[in-house]
Write an enzyme that holds these catalytic residues in place. Structure first.
Site, PDB file in Angstrom:
ATOM      1  CG  ASP A  46      -1.869   1.147   1.272  1.00  0.00           C
ATOM      2  OD1 ASP A  46      -2.951   0.993   0.679  1.00  0.00           O
ATOM      3  OD2 ASP A  46      -1.548   2.208   1.849  1.00  0.00           O
ATOM      4  CE1 TYR A  51       0.493   7.767   2.728  1.00  0.00           C
ATOM      5  CE2 TYR A  51       0.979   5.519   2.097  1.00  0.00           C
ATOM      6  CZ  TYR A  51       0.148   6.441   2.689  1.00  0.00           C
ATOM      7  OH  TYR A  51      -1.025   6.013   3.267  1.00  0.00           O
ATOM      8  CE  LYS A  76      -3.833   4.578   0.671  1.00  0.00           C
ATOM      9  NZ  LYS A  76      -2.404   4.546   1.008  1.00  0.00           N
ATOM     10  CG  HIS A 109      -4.791   9.631   0.480  1.00  0.00           C
ATOM     11  ND1 HIS A 109      -3.445   9.568   0.244  1.00  0.00           N
ATOM     12  CD2 HIS A 109      -4.965   9.149   1.731  1.00  0.00           C
ATOM     13  CE1 HIS A 109      -2.828   9.072   1.318  1.00  0.00           C
ATOM     14  NE2 HIS A 109      -3.737   8.815   2.225  1.00  0.00           N
TER      15      HIS A 109
HETATM   16  N1  LIG Z   1      -5.551   6.168   3.781  1.00  0.00           N
HETATM   17  C1  LIG Z   1      -5.000   6.871   4.740  1.00  0.00           C
HETATM   18  O1  LIG Z   1      -5.358   8.037   4.992  1.00  0.00           O
HETATM   19  C2  LIG Z   1      -3.915   6.254   5.559  1.00  0.00           C
HETATM   20  C3  LIG Z   1      -3.460   6.895   6.726  1.00  0.00           C
HETATM   21  C4  LIG Z   1      -2.464   6.272   7.477  1.00  0.00           C
HETATM   22  C5  LIG Z   1      -1.959   5.045   7.074  1.00  0.00           C
HETATM   23  N2  LIG Z   1      -2.395   4.455   5.915  1.00  0.00           N
HETATM   24  C6  LIG Z   1      -1.841   3.158   5.446  1.00  0.00           C
HETATM   25  O2  LIG Z   1      -1.896   2.209   6.503  1.00  0.00           O
HETATM   26  C7  LIG Z   1      -0.585   1.710   6.765  1.00  0.00           C
HETATM   27  C8  LIG Z   1      -0.415   1.326   8.216  1.00  0.00           C
HETATM   28  O3  LIG Z   1      -0.683   2.428   9.061  1.00  0.00           O
HETATM   29  P1  LIG Z   1       0.449   3.263   9.829  1.00  0.00           P
HETATM   30  O4  LIG Z   1       1.742   3.155   9.123  1.00  0.00           O
HETATM   31  O5  LIG Z   1      -0.108   4.631  10.048  1.00  0.00           O
HETATM   32  O6  LIG Z   1       0.490   2.617  11.273  1.00  0.00           O
HETATM   33  P2  LIG Z   1       0.587   1.133  11.898  1.00  0.00           P
HETATM   34  O7  LIG Z   1       0.857   0.127  10.869  1.00  0.00           O
HETATM   35  O8  LIG Z   1      -0.610   0.998  12.782  1.00  0.00           O
HETATM   36  O9  LIG Z   1       1.849   1.294  12.866  1.00  0.00           O
HETATM   37  C9  LIG Z   1       3.147   1.566  12.386  1.00  0.00           C
HETATM   38  C10 LIG Z   1       4.033   1.896  13.604  1.00  0.00           C
HETATM   39  O10 LIG Z   1       4.037   0.815  14.530  1.00  0.00           O
HETATM   40  C11 LIG Z   1       5.362   0.283  14.667  1.00  0.00           C
HETATM   41  N3  LIG Z   1       5.234  -1.180  14.613  1.00  0.00           N
HETATM   42  C12 LIG Z   1       4.918  -1.940  13.517  1.00  0.00           C
HETATM   43  N4  LIG Z   1       4.851  -3.230  13.837  1.00  0.00           N
HETATM   44  C13 LIG Z   1       5.139  -3.322  15.162  1.00  0.00           C
HETATM   45  C14 LIG Z   1       5.244  -4.402  16.051  1.00  0.00           C
HETATM   46  N5  LIG Z   1       5.037  -5.653  15.656  1.00  0.00           N
HETATM   47  N6  LIG Z   1       5.559  -4.132  17.353  1.00  0.00           N
HETATM   48  C15 LIG Z   1       5.760  -2.862  17.767  1.00  0.00           C
HETATM   49  N7  LIG Z   1       5.664  -1.789  16.953  1.00  0.00           N
HETATM   50  C16 LIG Z   1       5.367  -2.016  15.657  1.00  0.00           C
HETATM   51  C17 LIG Z   1       6.165   0.846  13.491  1.00  0.00           C
HETATM   52  O11 LIG Z   1       7.503   1.054  13.895  1.00  0.00           O
HETATM   53  P3  LIG Z   1       8.798   0.785  12.954  1.00  0.00           P
HETATM   54  O12 LIG Z   1       8.436   1.139  11.542  1.00  0.00           O
HETATM   55  O13 LIG Z   1       9.816   1.718  13.559  1.00  0.00           O
HETATM   56  O14 LIG Z   1       9.166  -0.671  13.128  1.00  0.00           O
HETATM   57  C18 LIG Z   1       5.468   2.174  13.245  1.00  0.00           C
HETATM   58  O15 LIG Z   1       5.932   3.154  14.145  1.00  0.00           O
HETATM   59  C19 LIG Z   1       0.312   2.872   6.301  1.00  0.00           C
HETATM   60  O16 LIG Z   1       1.670   2.508   6.193  1.00  0.00           O
HETATM   61  C20 LIG Z   1      -0.361   3.262   5.040  1.00  0.00           C
HETATM   62  O17 LIG Z   1      -0.041   2.343   4.002  1.00  0.00           O
HETATM   63  C21 LIG Z   1      -3.366   5.029   5.178  1.00  0.00           C
END
Ligand SMILES: NC(=O)c1ccc[n+]([C@@H]2O[C@H](COP(=O)([O-])OP(=O)(O)OC[C@H]3O[C@@H](n4cnc5c(N)ncnc54)[C@H](OP(=O)(O)O)[C@@H]3O)[C@@H](O)[C@H]2O)c1
Length: 275
Positions: A46, A51, A76, A109
């Site tokens: 994704d 990004y 997106k 988005h």
């Molecule tokens: N459509 C939208 O508006 C929107 C908004 C936000 C996100 N997204 C999408 O959703 C994806 C995921 O969301 P997100 O990146 O916001 O947050 P997330 O996946 O909920 O969390 C990522 C964070 O958690 C840490 N982490 C990951 N796995 C872990 C584990 N097993 N144990 C402990 N900590 C862990 C990562 O640290 P490290 O990287 O330092 O390991 C990072 O700081 C995004 O990457 C993006 O593709 C979409």
């Protein structure tokens, strides 16, 4: 390697239920990190124009040596391209950057309800869809009233709605509205960017099943039927977040985790955010 279940979208396209998120991965690290995810078994990536790492995602897909057809790639539309012609042009920009013949999924988005007209923007996505250069189109951060406006004024029903979902924001209303209309829910920030990981309920369940709280939370999403793509730049966590298929939560666990809801967002409120 465990088989990741596929969800069939409303146009018959199959999407792996577990993918890899790339938000906040700097472009200079994205190729290597995405390659590590593909190596670990992820087959769904994704990204987004916003990004700034579409090019490096495309490079990883290319350099992985895997068949293009075996990897599901989502991008997106950026918030500054919310007009028909701008959206078409922005899509061309994505295709140039990723260097792929087609995308699997392309999303609006954010709805930006007080800026631009997302129905016009959606018509551009419909045209792109008809061109065959994207296998499915959808939306992100759309509230039911936004989706309703699309359904009333356009032809193609969004295949997905990508929204913030985690144990502190369970989004029951938006998810069930989507389900009623054949729109799959993708859960972004599935572990609330780490904020749920010390929760005592999750810690207790994690100890019982012998998994981490991140794994329990991701498993909760999968068993609720949502699509997830946790992000990590840490190899150990990339592997941990993929290792979800050798245990199961009980109905009781699912209910307890869902009851943690506090309607607490980590990101913007889609009704108020206007780019
Ligand atoms: N459509 C939208 O508006 C929107 C908004 C936000 C996100 N997204 C999408 O959703 C994806 C995921 O969301 P997100 O990146 O916001 O947050 P997330 O996946 O909920 O969390 C990522 C964070 O958690 C840490 N982490 C990951 N796995 C872990 C584990 N097993 N144990 C402990 N900590 C862990 C990562 O640290 P490290 O990287 O330092 O390991 C990072 O700081 C995004 O990457 C993006 O593709 C979409």
């Amino acid at each position: 390697m465990p088989a990741v279940p596929a969800i069939t979208l409303n146009n018959g396209v199959e999407i792996p239920q577990l993918g890899f998120g790339t938000f906040q991965i700097p472009p200079e690290d994205t190729r290597e990190t995405t390659l590590a995810a593909l190596e670990a078994g992820y087959r769904h990536i994704d990204t987004a124009q916003m990004y700034g790492n579409e090019k490096e995602v495309g490079q990883a897909v290319h350099d992985s040596g895997l068949d293009r057809a075996d990897i599901f790639v989502t991008s997106k539309l950026d918030n500054d391209a919310h007009a028909y012609d701008d959206a078409l042009q922005a899509f061309e920009g994505t295709m140039e950057k990723v260097g792929l013949d087609y995308l699997d999924l392309f999303l609006i988005h954010w709805p930006l309800p007080d800026k631009g007209d997302f129905v016009e923007t959606w018509k551009a996505l419909e045209e792109i869809y008809r061109s065959g250069r994207v296998k499915a189109i959808g939306v992100s951060n759309f509230q039911p009233n936004h989706v309703r406006r699309l359904l009333d004024n356009s032809v193609v029903v969004p295949a997905v709605n990508q929204i913030e979902v985690h144990p502190y924001l369970t989004q029951d209303a938006v998810r069930s509205f989507g389900a009623e209309h054949g729109i799959a829910t993708e859960a972004w920030s599935p572990i609330a960017q780490g904020k749920v990981l010390d929760d005592p309920t999750l810690v207790r369940i994690a100890e019982r099943v012998g998994k981490s709280t991140a794994q329990v939370t991701l498993r909760w999403h999968l068993q609720r039927g949502d699509i997830v793509f946790p992000k990590s730049v840490t190899l150990r966590r990339i592997e941990e977040n993929f290792d979800l298929f050798d245990f199961e939560l009980t109905e009781g666990d699912i209910g307890e985790i869902s009851a943690l809801n506090r309607d607490e967002r980590t990101g913007f409120d889609p009704d108020r955010f206007n780019g």
